[in-house]
Design a protein around this motif. Structure first.
Motif, PDB file in Angstrom:
ATOM      1  N   LEU A  83      49.809 -23.418  31.442  1.00  0.00           N
ATOM      2  CA  LEU A  83      48.756 -22.451  31.794  1.00  0.00           C
ATOM      3  C   LEU A  83      48.831 -21.384  30.525  1.00  0.00           C
ATOM      4  O   LEU A  83      49.817 -20.696  30.466  1.00  0.00           O
ATOM      5  CB  LEU A  83      49.466 -21.575  33.205  1.00  0.00           C
ATOM      6  N   THR A  84      47.646 -21.525  29.845  1.00  0.00           N
ATOM      7  CA  THR A  84      47.448 -20.525  28.773  1.00  0.00           C
ATOM      8  C   THR A  84      47.676 -18.893  29.101  1.00  0.00           C
ATOM      9  O   THR A  84      46.685 -18.584  30.123  1.00  0.00           O
ATOM     10  CB  THR A  84      46.268 -20.772  27.954  1.00  0.00           C
ATOM     11  N   VAL A  85      48.260 -18.322  28.246  1.00  0.00           N
ATOM     12  CA  VAL A  85      48.448 -16.773  28.418  1.00  0.00           C
ATOM     13  C   VAL A  85      47.638 -16.083  27.209  1.00  0.00           C
ATOM     14  O   VAL A  85      47.860 -16.826  26.087  1.00  0.00           O
ATOM     15  CB  VAL A  85      49.783 -16.175  28.741  1.00  0.00           C
ATOM     16  N   THR A  86      47.243 -14.839  27.226  1.00  0.00           N
ATOM     17  CA  THR A  86      47.110 -14.171  25.950  1.00  0.00           C
ATOM     18  C   THR A  86      48.065 -13.688  25.221  1.00  0.00           C
ATOM     19  O   THR A  86      49.451 -13.735  25.755  1.00  0.00           O
ATOM     20  CB  THR A  86      45.965 -12.823  26.313  1.00  0.00           C
ATOM     21  N   ARG A  87      48.091 -12.861  24.031  1.00  0.00           N
ATOM     22  CA  ARG A  87      49.267 -12.447  23.587  1.00  0.00           C
ATOM     23  C   ARG A  87      49.734 -11.280  24.027  1.00  0.00           C
ATOM     24  O   ARG A  87      50.826 -10.716  24.038  1.00  0.00           O
ATOM     25  CB  ARG A  87      48.911 -11.940  22.122  1.00  0.00           C
ATOM     26  N   TRP A  88      49.149 -10.611  25.095  1.00  0.00           N
ATOM     27  CA  TRP A  88      49.521  -9.774  26.161  1.00  0.00           C
ATOM     28  C   TRP A  88      50.217 -10.343  27.400  1.00  0.00           C
ATOM     29  O   TRP A  88      50.717  -9.602  27.947  1.00  0.00           O
ATOM     30  CB  TRP A  88      48.398  -8.564  26.400  1.00  0.00           C
ATOM     31  N   GLY A  89      50.155 -11.394  27.319  1.00  0.00           N
ATOM     32  CA  GLY A  89      50.769 -12.097  28.796  1.00  0.00           C
ATOM     33  C   GLY A  89      49.905 -12.192  29.843  1.00  0.00           C
ATOM     34  O   GLY A  89      50.478 -12.750  30.869  1.00  0.00           O
ATOM     35  N   THR A  90      48.621 -11.794  29.786  1.00  0.00           N
ATOM     36  CA  THR A  90      47.675 -11.917  30.756  1.00  0.00           C
ATOM     37  C   THR A  90      47.342 -13.426  30.861  1.00  0.00           C
ATOM     38  O   THR A  90      47.359 -14.079  29.856  1.00  0.00           O
ATOM     39  CB  THR A  90      46.645 -10.986  30.719  1.00  0.00           C
ATOM     40  N   ILE A  91      46.864 -13.727  31.825  1.00  0.00           N
ATOM     41  CA  ILE A  91      46.181 -15.200  31.920  1.00  0.00           C
ATOM     42  C   ILE A  91      45.102 -15.258  31.006  1.00  0.00           C
ATOM     43  O   ILE A  91      44.114 -14.484  31.450  1.00  0.00           O
ATOM     44  CB  ILE A  91      45.995 -15.679  33.467  1.00  0.00           C
ATOM     45  N   LYS A  92      44.782 -16.225  30.628  1.00  0.00           N
ATOM     46  CA  LYS A  92      43.448 -16.351  29.668  1.00  0.00           C
ATOM     47  C   LYS A  92      42.536 -17.199  30.359  1.00  0.00           C
ATOM     48  O   LYS A  92      42.881 -18.454  30.903  1.00  0.00           O
ATOM     49  CB  LYS A  92      43.763 -17.249  28.276  1.00  0.00           C
ATOM     50  N   ALA A  93      41.506 -16.556  30.934  1.00  0.00           N
ATOM     51  CA  ALA A  93      40.313 -17.313  31.704  1.00  0.00           C
ATOM     52  C   ALA A  93      38.890 -16.861  31.332  1.00  0.00           C
ATOM     53  O   ALA A  93      38.725 -15.906  30.532  1.00  0.00           O
ATOM     54  CB  ALA A  93      40.366 -16.476  33.109  1.00  0.00           C
TER      55      ALA A  93
END
Length: 478
Positions: free
Chosen positions: A416-426
């Motif tokens: 499950l890919t996340v951004t550099r801020w830890g939010t989910i990348k969608a």
């Protein structure tokens, strides 16, 4: 005749619903604004200029058809006004209460810009929907056709519930999983009753339940049920967990007793309002009664904390914010309400540390000044050397915002890919994540944001999920 009921902004002044006196409202958790009477709601709705390019609608995240339902209200067509409002907004009675209209629709009203005072859009929206509930116009969802496909939604906050509403109306089977014992997310446990009384939220939950939405509460994904198990049980999954990990002050003494997190404090207060037994409240740990309270932060959560502390009969309540009033992120209306109720704002101040050893007795405060603008254009605060002092405190509440939890690790799904801020990348259009058939919305994608943006995301994602479910060959292949 209809035109005669509009364009009254030149002769009719702006008038908000009556606000209960601060001396009265600061001792209870009831909402502070009274309801409009029918004639007053129609009068204020009739101030709308019906402009050709409605900036109120353009600046509403949901693109609510505001001019039309204002006109219908002015003409006494309240049921039509409600139906039009509900067509784009799953929870208009909630947005009417807690949206920062001064920064969105009302702040961009054309007649506000011309000096006549904005149309009171939020108050009219609240009136329309409260009337709809009273008159029985709000009905349980009854899909025309029941479908076999099912969707699992993780998180019963505004984003998840908005998606559940849209999906159920199309006949999809919906199960919502949530870690708390009541649905609603921050609408239930994060926002105090003086802004959003809890029966207003609970009646929407009950409407969704009556319409066939299944709630699985007290359910921690990753502990009580695995993420993979949820994926296996449903044709698509929507992640709408929000962000609950509080940012801490990084300063000496931060671990002392009496320094608490904003959400823990607000949740305890809201649980007490439901009649729950809350040990940390009863013991005084999360209770401001008789205490000198210092809240650190300048956002809407900080405003909720200071106004809650006043209602818990704190000895004093101060809010420390490192910028000035003009640069604070919280609603200016909320600042005004807080000041009326007895909160003292200490602008241009930041915590340097805490005194008292094991139990906090004060906040070491650095005085600040605004320097050069940062990358966003806001002036960056700078420390004024030699101006430190100690603010006495028995209870310090940290309201510095929230960060996402590490969901890939907690749920055992590193893919499950996340951004550099830890939010989910969608995907910003479809809200689909890196996992096939898994979507994500709200704060877990955006970072901490507004309820109205979560509603928009949830509704958009529901449409994307419906498109996904309409591709059976692709679903079968996956």
């Amino acid at each position: 005749m209809a035109k005669e009921r509009m364009l009254k902004f030149v002769t009719v002044p702006k008038e908000m619903p009556e606000k209960r006196p601060a001396m009265l409202r600061s001792h209870d958790f009831h909402e502070i604004y009274r309801e409009y009477a029918e004639t007053k709601a129609a009068e204020q709705a009739g101030r709308c200029s019906q402009c050709g390019v409605p900036y109120c609608q353009a600046h509403c995240p949901l693109s609510n058809n505001i001019p039309d339902w204002l006109r219908m209200t002015a003409e006494g067509r309240l049921q039509e006004a409600y139906e039009l409002s509900q067509a784009t907004n799953t929870f208009p009675e909630i947005c009417g209460r807690i949206c920062p209209q001064d920064r969105l629709c009302e702040g961009n009203c054309v007649i506000e810009q011309s000096g006549h005072g904005t149309v009171t859009i939020g108050a009219v929206e609240k009136y329309i929907t409260d009337t709809a509930w009273e008159k029985g116009w709000v009905k349980p969802i009854r899909p025309e056709i029941e479908r076999a496909e099912s969707v699992g939604i993780i998180g019963a906050g505004p984003g998840g519930l908005a998606a559940a509403d849209v999906l159920r109306r199309k006949g999809v089977q919906v199960t919502v999983y949530d870690r708390y014992d009541r649905a609603g997310g921050l609408m239930t446990y994060g926002i105090p009753g003086f802004k959003l009384e809890k029966p207003v939220v609970m009646q929407r939950i009950e409407q969704l339940e009556a319409g066939g939405v299944n709630f699985v509460l007290n359910c921690n994904v990753g502990t009580d049920i695995s993420f993979d198990a949820i994926r296996g049980q449903h044709d698509a999954v929507l992640i709408a967990t929000g962000v609950y990990k509080a940012r801490d002050v990084e300063a000496p003494g931060v671990g002392a007793r009496g320094i608490v997190k904003a959400l823990d404090y607000l949740t305890a207060s809201n649980r007490v309002s439901f009649g729950d037994e809350v040990e940390a409240f009863a013991s005084g740990e999360l209770n401001a009664s008789g205490k000198r309270v210092v809240v650190i932060g300048g956002g809407d959560t900080a405003m909720d904390c200071v106004r809650t502390a006043i209602r818990q009969d704190a000895a004093s309540v101060k809010c420390l914010y490192r910028r000035d009033r003009a640069n604070m992120p919280g609603s200016q209306r909320e600042v005004q309400n807080a000041e009326e109720e007895g909160v003292e704002f200490v602008w241009l101040s930041a915590p340097k540390g805490f005194t008292g050893g094991d139990e906090v007795s004060g906040v070491m405060v650095q005085r600040m000044r605004l320097g050069a603008p940062d990358a966003t254009g806001r002036q960056s605060p700078e420390v004024i050397e030699g101006a430190d002092y100690v603010e006495q405190a028995d209870l310090v509440i940290q309201a510095l915002g929230f960060e996402p939890e590490d969901l890939p690790m907690l749920w055992g799904v590193p893919e499950l890919t996340v951004t550099r801020w830890g939010t989910i990348k969608a995907d910003f259009r479809t809200h689909q994540t890196s996992l096939p058939g898994v979507f994500a919305v709200g704060d877990i994608v955006r970072g901490a944001s507004l309820v109205v943006w979560a509603i928009r995301d949830g509704r958009e994602a529901a449409d994307a999920i419906l498109d996904y479910l309409a591709q059976p060959a692709q679903v079968a292949a996956e």
